[in-house]
Design an enzyme around this catalytic site. Sequence first.
Site, PDB file in Angstrom:
ATOM      1  N   SER A 125      44.470  49.414  32.230  1.00 37.78           N
ATOM      2  CA  SER A 125      44.976  48.042  32.205  1.00 37.78           C
ATOM      3  C   SER A 125      46.485  47.902  32.123  1.00 37.78           C
ATOM      4  CB  SER A 125      44.350  47.273  31.050  1.00 37.78           C
ATOM      5  OG  SER A 125      43.062  46.877  31.407  1.00 37.78           O
ATOM      6  N   PHE A 184      26.470  44.756  37.292  1.00 34.28           N
ATOM      7  CA  PHE A 184      27.575  45.588  37.768  1.00 34.28           C
ATOM      8  C   PHE A 184      27.310  47.047  37.456  1.00 34.28           C
ATOM      9  CE2 PHE A 184      31.406  47.923  36.440  1.00 34.28           C
ATOM     10  CZ  PHE A 184      32.022  48.057  37.677  1.00 34.28           C
ATOM     11  N   TYR A 220      39.833  38.463  26.664  1.00 36.34           N
ATOM     12  CA  TYR A 220      40.341  39.443  27.626  1.00 36.34           C
ATOM     13  C   TYR A 220      39.263  39.724  28.659  1.00 36.34           C
ATOM     14  CZ  TYR A 220      42.956  43.501  29.228  1.00 36.34           C
ATOM     15  OH  TYR A 220      43.668  44.409  29.986  1.00 36.34           O
ATOM     16  N   ASN A 222      38.629  41.410  32.656  1.00 39.82           N
ATOM     17  CA  ASN A 222      39.108  42.081  33.862  1.00 39.82           C
ATOM     18  C   ASN A 222      39.006  41.198  35.090  1.00 39.82           C
ATOM     19  OD1 ASN A 222      39.741  44.936  33.024  1.00 39.82           O
ATOM     20  ND2 ASN A 222      37.677  44.784  32.234  1.00 39.82           N
ATOM     21  N   GLY A 359      45.669  50.674  27.924  1.00 40.04           N
ATOM     22  CA  GLY A 359      44.682  50.739  28.987  1.00 40.04           C
ATOM     23  C   GLY A 359      43.585  51.730  28.693  1.00 40.04           C
TER      24      GLY A 359
END
Length: 403
Positions: A125, A184, A220, A222, A359
């Site tokens: 990240s 996913f 948060y 993505n 990240g």
Amino acid sequence: MSRVLRRTAILACAGAVLLTGCSSASPAPLDQATDAHGDGGGSDGVGSAGPGGAGGGAGDAPAASCDELSAALEGALDGAMEAQRLPGVAAAVHVGGCSWLGAAGVADAEANLAMRPGDLFRVGSITKTFVATLALMLRAEGRLSLDDAVSRYVDGVPRGEQISVRQILNHTSGLFDFTESDAFWAAALEDPTHTWTPAELIEIVASKPPYFEPGQGFAYSNTNYIIAGLLIEAASGEPVGELLRKRVLEPAELAHTYLDGAEPALPGLVHGYGRSRGELVDTTSAIDPSAAGTSGALVSTTSDLTSFYRKLLDGTLLGPAELAEMTTWVDAPLGEVNGYGLGLSRRESSLGVQYGHDGSIWGFTSSSYYALDSDASITVLVNLESGDAGRIVDDLSNVLVMP
């Protein structure tokens, strides 16, 4: 990637995340870094940074103090690796006139290949700061507004007419994080070589309820930065990877950084690992990098990341107005992070307030921060997805404040 590693491979927090772009210019080959013994591992030592070097800003430190600092940093890095049982770790520290690069452990456990200070890592990240920088460059040119609705640029985003560009960049959109979706993961594990499109990832989100109404909280996600990549392409008319190389990587002289999947990869990517039943499992290529996209597919080195955050925060890459927007904080209770701007985290440390990002991606964790008041930059890259790179940033920060 096995389901055993699911939780640590792609957790979404400011310190933990994943997840490419396109470019016409290829990055330069990676320089070979060796230690004083020439075996490729260990520390490059601390040297005085010359004019314009990464350590500038507080004047050149005496050589003796840099040597003493080198030994202390090397000891702290070795201790952190042992405490966390890491396969390997690389770090960079720039403070005042001193510049240090260090490495410990292995880049490839099976081949017993020593880690080198200049090795390439997936950085997860931290990609988000690069993407937000591009968006703010376009904002400075009047090509997008932070208050524009997402639907002005990108079709198919749930509630896109209610969500602003700003809310995408500071994670206040409320959009569900696709990496939390069982659908996913089922698809990614069934076919690890599948090339994901942003539309596929957004479609996963469309079937999930939002975390909250736009602007009414912080979560948060993505998904936000998958959409940010599409926003940038729509506003600029260029592939995001090409724009990144032209507007950020080349001007900042980040020759060992690239967006995986967008251009030919550089040789030298270290192996990343997870743990299953106490044993290391190689997860370097567990999922195609397109699953990370503009949310986290960057590959880089400790030196490049340290240089990037210094050039970002000293105004080399962005003007005062854009930096003011980037550093307008919302509350973000994410471990050590207590504020989130536009692709930028704020945390407290023994060196004072640090600005940067963390990240996590399959096989790797990363942390890169710059404390402006003490002119101290620290980057730590780890090749274990359950490793705590941020804790090592704190370990090295504490070395810098020792009497």
